[in-house]
Write a protein that holds these residues in place. Sequence first.
Motif, PDB file in Angstrom:
ATOM      1  N   GLU A  19       1.490  -1.509   0.083  1.00 20.33           N
ATOM      2  CA  GLU A  19       0.003   0.053   0.170  1.00 20.33           C
ATOM      3  C   GLU A  19       0.534   1.465  -0.405  1.00 20.33           C
ATOM      4  O   GLU A  19       0.711   2.096  -0.722  1.00 20.33           O
ATOM      5  CB  GLU A  19      -1.025  -0.186   1.444  1.00 20.33           C
ATOM      6  CG  GLU A  19      -1.941   1.223   1.334  1.00 20.33           C
ATOM      7  CD  GLU A  19      -2.664   0.967   2.620  1.00 20.33           C
ATOM      8  OE1 GLU A  19      -3.357   1.994   3.262  1.00 20.33           O
ATOM      9  OE2 GLU A  19      -2.623   0.091   2.765  1.00 20.33           O
ATOM     10  N   ASP A  62     -15.100   2.539   0.812  1.00 18.81           N
ATOM     11  CA  ASP A  62     -14.862   3.475   1.450  1.00 18.81           C
ATOM     12  C   ASP A  62     -12.793   3.029   1.876  1.00 18.81           C
ATOM     13  O   ASP A  62     -12.549   4.184   2.302  1.00 18.81           O
ATOM     14  CB  ASP A  62     -15.113   2.818   2.846  1.00 18.81           C
ATOM     15  CG  ASP A  62     -16.871   3.554   3.162  1.00 18.81           C
ATOM     16  OD1 ASP A  62     -16.894   4.141   2.061  1.00 18.81           O
ATOM     17  OD2 ASP A  62     -16.892   3.276   4.756  1.00 18.81           O
ATOM     18  N   ALA A  63     -12.337   1.987   1.858  1.00 22.28           N
ATOM     19  CA  ALA A  63     -11.332   1.984   1.564  1.00 22.28           C
ATOM     20  C   ALA A  63     -11.099   2.750   0.284  1.00 22.28           C
ATOM     21  O   ALA A  63      -9.235   2.779   0.918  1.00 22.28           O
ATOM     22  CB  ALA A  63     -11.169   0.408   1.214  1.00 22.28           C
ATOM     23  N   THR A  64     -11.344   2.157  -0.700  1.00 26.69           N
ATOM     24  CA  THR A  64     -10.587   2.828  -1.561  1.00 26.69           C
ATOM     25  C   THR A  64     -10.186   4.304  -1.573  1.00 26.69           C
ATOM     26  O   THR A  64      -9.367   5.016  -1.607  1.00 26.69           O
ATOM     27  CB  THR A  64     -11.199   2.237  -3.063  1.00 26.69           C
ATOM     28  OG1 THR A  64     -11.434   1.640  -3.131  1.00 26.69           O
ATOM     29  CG2 THR A  64     -10.603   3.446  -4.160  1.00 26.69           C
TER      30      THR A  64
END
Length: 90
Positions: free
Chosen positions: A15, A60-62
């Motif tokens: 990430e 939401d994570a994106t």
Amino acid sequence: MTESDDVSARLTVLETVVRQLITHMAVRDDDPARWVQTRKTLAMSAIDADGPAHAALLHDATAGFFDQAELVAGEYSDHGKPGTPRGLVR
């Protein structure tokens, strides 16, 4: 270290690297904010979830993933800072 810890560490590193790459590419574009927004939109449209709750979680994570790149791109776009001239991009 457990297998779960190892996977978590690898995902964190991945990430971090991808965020830095996205930011690096964005600030070299003529319109950094638009470049990031386009990548974010493409990522959101690629989400294939098993239901609305799972889709919301992934969206939401994106969105969170692109936060740093949006901030940096916004700084370049809002202050009239041009991206790196094409001749200087490696």
